[in-house]
Design a protein around this motif. Structure first.
Motif, PDB file in Angstrom:
ATOM      1  N   ILE A 177      47.108 -84.532  44.051  1.00 55.08           N
ATOM      2  CA  ILE A 177      45.967 -84.703  43.148  1.00 55.08           C
ATOM      3  C   ILE A 177      45.333 -83.329  42.929  1.00 55.08           C
ATOM      4  N   LEU A 178      45.243 -82.920  41.664  1.00 54.19           N
ATOM      5  CA  LEU A 178      44.693 -81.607  41.334  1.00 54.19           C
ATOM      6  C   LEU A 178      43.226 -81.674  40.930  1.00 54.19           C
ATOM      7  N   ASP A 179      42.813 -82.802  40.351  1.00 55.95           N
ATOM      8  CA  ASP A 179      41.420 -82.905  39.909  1.00 55.95           C
ATOM      9  C   ASP A 179      41.014 -84.370  39.834  1.00 55.95           C
ATOM     10  N   ILE A 180      39.760 -84.633  40.180  1.00 53.79           N
ATOM     11  CA  ILE A 180      39.177 -85.970  40.102  1.00 53.79           C
ATOM     12  C   ILE A 180      37.948 -85.883  39.213  1.00 53.79           C
ATOM     13  N   ASP A 181      37.972 -86.590  38.106  1.00 55.55           N
ATOM     14  CA  ASP A 181      36.885 -86.541  37.131  1.00 55.55           C
ATOM     15  C   ASP A 181      36.234 -87.924  37.058  1.00 55.55           C
ATOM     16  N   VAL A 182      35.105 -88.075  37.713  1.00 54.31           N
ATOM     17  CA  VAL A 182      34.388 -89.350  37.703  1.00 54.31           C
ATOM     18  C   VAL A 182      33.520 -89.403  36.456  1.00 54.31           C
ATOM     19  N   ARG A 183      33.829 -90.353  35.580  1.00 55.72           N
ATOM     20  CA  ARG A 183      33.072 -90.555  34.337  1.00 55.72           C
ATOM     21  C   ARG A 183      32.190 -91.793  34.485  1.00 55.72           C
ATOM     22  N   SER A 184      31.470 -92.109  33.428  1.00 53.59           N
ATOM     23  CA  SER A 184      30.494 -93.196  33.529  1.00 53.59           C
ATOM     24  C   SER A 184      31.151 -94.541  33.804  1.00 53.59           C
ATOM     25  N   GLU A 185      32.337 -94.793  33.243  1.00 56.23           N
ATOM     26  CA  GLU A 185      32.977 -96.085  33.447  1.00 56.23           C
ATOM     27  C   GLU A 185      34.446 -95.978  33.841  1.00 56.23           C
ATOM     28  N   THR A 186      34.995 -94.789  33.865  1.00 56.86           N
ATOM     29  CA  THR A 186      36.396 -94.587  34.234  1.00 56.86           C
ATOM     30  C   THR A 186      36.504 -93.384  35.160  1.00 56.86           C
ATOM     31  N   VAL A 187      37.700 -93.154  35.642  1.00 61.03           N
ATOM     32  CA  VAL A 187      37.988 -91.981  36.474  1.00 61.03           C
ATOM     33  C   VAL A 187      39.263 -91.339  35.956  1.00 61.03           C
ATOM     34  N   GLY A 188      39.211 -90.037  35.723  1.00 61.74           N
ATOM     35  CA  GLY A 188      40.394 -89.308  35.306  1.00 61.74           C
ATOM     36  C   GLY A 188      41.014 -88.583  36.485  1.00 61.74           C
ATOM     37  N   LEU A 189      42.315 -88.702  36.639  1.00 62.18           N
ATOM     38  CA  LEU A 189      43.042 -87.976  37.670  1.00 62.18           C
ATOM     39  C   LEU A 189      44.038 -87.030  37.027  1.00 62.18           C
ATOM     40  N   THR A 190      44.073 -85.818  37.533  1.00 67.06           N
ATOM     41  CA  THR A 190      45.119 -84.861  37.178  1.00 67.06           C
ATOM     42  C   THR A 190      45.997 -84.697  38.402  1.00 67.06           C
ATOM     43  N   TYR A 191      47.297 -84.903  38.247  1.00 69.64           N
ATOM     44  CA  TYR A 191      48.197 -84.867  39.399  1.00 69.64           C
ATOM     45  C   TYR A 191      49.533 -84.238  39.020  1.00 69.64           C
ATOM     46  N   ARG A 192      50.241 -83.813  40.057  1.00 72.01           N
ATOM     47  CA  ARG A 192      51.551 -83.168  39.857  1.00 72.01           C
ATOM     48  C   ARG A 192      52.507 -83.639  40.934  1.00 72.01           C
ATOM     49  N   SER A 193      53.702 -84.019  40.518  1.00 75.17           N
ATOM     50  CA  SER A 193      54.758 -84.418  41.440  1.00 75.17           C
ATOM     51  C   SER A 193      55.797 -83.302  41.513  1.00 75.17           C
ATOM     52  N   GLY A 194      55.954 -82.713  42.703  1.00 71.83           N
ATOM     53  CA  GLY A 194      56.932 -81.648  42.882  1.00 71.83           C
ATOM     54  C   GLY A 194      56.665 -80.485  41.947  1.00 71.83           C
ATOM     55  N   ALA A 195      57.722 -80.065  41.208  1.00 72.65           N
ATOM     56  CA  ALA A 195      57.605 -78.936  40.283  1.00 72.65           C
ATOM     57  C   ALA A 195      57.285 -79.384  38.858  1.00 72.65           C
ATOM     58  N   ASP A 196      56.993 -80.686  38.674  1.00 75.09           N
ATOM     59  CA  ASP A 196      56.691 -81.187  37.338  1.00 75.09           C
ATOM     60  C   ASP A 196      55.391 -80.589  36.808  1.00 75.09           C
ATOM     61  N   ARG A 197      55.217 -80.668  35.502  1.00 74.02           N
ATOM     62  CA  ARG A 197      53.963 -80.242  34.892  1.00 74.02           C
ATOM     63  C   ARG A 197      52.868 -81.244  35.256  1.00 74.02           C
ATOM     64  N   PRO A 198      51.601 -80.801  35.335  1.00 79.87           N
ATOM     65  CA  PRO A 198      50.515 -81.723  35.651  1.00 79.87           C
ATOM     66  C   PRO A 198      50.395 -82.847  34.627  1.00 79.87           C
ATOM     67  N   HIS A 199      50.013 -84.013  35.112  1.00 80.08           N
ATOM     68  CA  HIS A 199      49.781 -85.180  34.269  1.00 80.08           C
ATOM     69  C   HIS A 199      48.309 -85.564  34.365  1.00 80.08           C
ATOM     70  N   ASN A 200      47.785 -86.098  33.283  1.00 83.32           N
ATOM     71  CA  ASN A 200      46.426 -86.614  33.257  1.00 83.32           C
ATOM     72  C   ASN A 200      46.480 -88.107  32.965  1.00 83.32           C
ATOM     73  N   GLU A 201      45.720 -88.886  33.720  1.00 80.59           N
ATOM     74  CA  GLU A 201      45.735 -90.319  33.528  1.00 80.59           C
ATOM     75  C   GLU A 201      44.344 -90.869  33.817  1.00 80.59           C
ATOM     76  N   THR A 202      43.988 -91.939  33.124  1.00 82.37           N
ATOM     77  CA  THR A 202      42.675 -92.555  33.270  1.00 82.37           C
ATOM     78  C   THR A 202      42.808 -93.918  33.927  1.00 82.37           C
ATOM     79  N   PHE A 203      41.886 -94.186  34.859  1.00 81.05           N
ATOM     80  CA  PHE A 203      41.878 -95.458  35.590  1.00 81.05           C
ATOM     81  C   PHE A 203      40.502 -96.098  35.482  1.00 81.05           C
ATOM     82  N   ASP A 204      40.510 -97.419  35.615  1.00 80.67           N
ATOM     83  CA  ASP A 204      39.250 -98.145  35.556  1.00 80.67           C
ATOM     84  C   ASP A 204      38.492 -98.086  36.872  1.00 80.67           C
ATOM     85  N   ALA A 205      39.206 -97.860  37.950  1.00 79.14           N
ATOM     86  CA  ALA A 205      38.569 -97.796  39.271  1.00 79.14           C
ATOM     87  C   ALA A 205      39.420 -96.911  40.164  1.00 79.14           C
TER      88      ALA A 205
END
Length: 396
Positions: A177-205
């Motif tokens: 996990i590279l970054d945790i972005d807590v928003r008003s109703e969602t949470v954004g995570l930036t993550y990287r697996s191995g040598a892959d490029r970072p991914h950004n994804e949004t979760f409800d909880a």
């Protein structure tokens, strides 16, 4: 907040150690789309949950309100065993030994009496006759109970994650996990697996259960909101010893124990032999040292530390060769008051946190996972976690 029966169904678990794995299982069981992330994979040896065994005890010498939570966890351990076919909890019975007038022994007795826990008191002659493996002084007594035992931590984590996956969860092994972005109703995570490029994804909880990595992974503002700005990572050393007579150290003759009330605040705990060759003994003769980077703990014990361990083992467990035949190092997270922080982030009902278990949380991890599942899916829980509320103290 209610994630069941609405579109808000995607939940992320950051860290799948003891608590994160149980939260993944519980949220998947409630029908959420669960994504569990772990930097090192599941299970692994780097966190707090390695080392073959962890003590399970309903009796509490620290938190007088803890027994009901542990009893709740006991039922969940058995349910996880039934679901996965893995044997996780062995209740061998246990001993708490020490001087009759020591505060820890008195608290153990009070815990039994307050919660109606089955137990008996053994005096020094009883102890010498029944448990000759221990050196016993005239002032010593022991609290013996049938519910104490040990858990298999690596298998327990694997079982919970396996069950979560069976119920539809996705497990992201070796994913940082590279970054945790807590928003008003969602949470954004930036993550990287191995040598892959970072991914950004949004979760409800999200469940934040990064163990010792909480001190370095969680952003400053998030740690301040949780109330754990002074959370520290500490190194735990575990040691194994060769017995002179192995037949004395099986579960039927050498139950799980903890010796308390020793000089200078030292303590010892131990388990029956698991491998048919050695006995695991934990010796706390000094505070666990802080670790700047939990990914890089010093794996070596100093000569002075080893000498202290040998002295304690030789004094109190004379049937063991006092030179350890194996040592392992693990990293745990500690709060200043020794109690974990568990619950919803103040002002953010879609963010659950479980950090700072201070070396004592594995036994009730399923109950914490269950409580987090309740809180995120339903907004309330009947589990007794009120004393662990996030933000309870600016000094935590």
């Amino acid at each position: 907040m209610n994630l069941i029966g609405t579109a808000r169904r995607r939940a992320a678990i950051v860290g799948t150690g003891a608590v994160g794995s149980m939260a993944a299982w519980q949220l998947a069981e409630r029908g959420l789309e669960v994504h569990a992330f772990d930097r090192w994979g599941v299970p692994h040896h780097r966190g707090a949950s390695g080392g073959q065994t962890r003590r399970f005890a309903v009796i509490s010498m620290g938190d007088p309100d803890l027994p009901p939570l542990v009893l709740r966890a006991e039922r969940l351990w058995r349910r996880l065993e039934e679901a996965t076919g893995r044997r996780l909890l062995e209740q061998t019975g246990g001993l708490i030994l020490g001087p009759a007038d020591s505060a820890s022994v008195r608290r153990a007795v009070t815990s039994c009496e307050s919660w109606g826990l089955a137990h008996r008191i053994l005096d020094a002659p009883d102890l010498r006759q029944r448990f000759p493996q221990h050196a016993v002084e005239d002032a010593d007594i022991a609290v013996q109970d049938p519910a104490t035992g040990f858990l298999r931590p690596e298998l327990a984590i694997l079982a919970a994650v396996e069950q979560a996956a069976t119920l539809g969860a996705t497990v992201h092994h070796d994913t940082e996990i590279l970054d945790i972005d807590v928003r008003s109703e969602t949470v954004g995570l930036t993550y990287r697996s191995g040598a892959d490029r970072p991914h950004n994804e949004t979760f409800d909880a999200v469940v934040l259960a990064p163990g010792a990595w909480a001190a370095t992974l969680l952003p400053d503002g998030l740690r301040e909101a949780i109330g754990v700005t002074r959370l520290t990572a500490r190194r735990l050393a575990q040691t194994w010893f060769a017995p002179d007579d192995l037949s004395l150290y099986g579960a039927e003759r050498f139950p799980v124990f903890e010796r308390v009330g020793m000089p200078d605040g030292a303590s010892i705990y131990g388990f029956p032999s698991q491998d048919g060759a050695t006995v695991k003994i934990g010796v706390k003769s000094r505070p666990h040292p802080e670790v700047a980077d939990p990914a890089l703990p010093d794996p070596h014990l100093t000569a002075d530390h080893l000498a202290e361990i040998r002295e304690v083992v030789a004094r109190w467990l004379p049937g063991l060769n006092p030179r350890p035949v194996q040592t392992t190092v693990h990293v745990e997270s500690y709060t200043e008051d020794g109690r974990p922080v568990v619950g919803l982030l103040p002002g953010a009902a879609h963010v659950a946190v479980a950090v700072g278990f201070s070396g004592g949380g594995f036994k009730y991890a399923p109950a914490v996972g269950d409580a987090l599942g309740d809180l995120l899916a339903e907004g309330v829980t009947e589990a007794g976690i009120g004393q662990f509320t996030p933000g309870r103290s600016a000094k935590v």
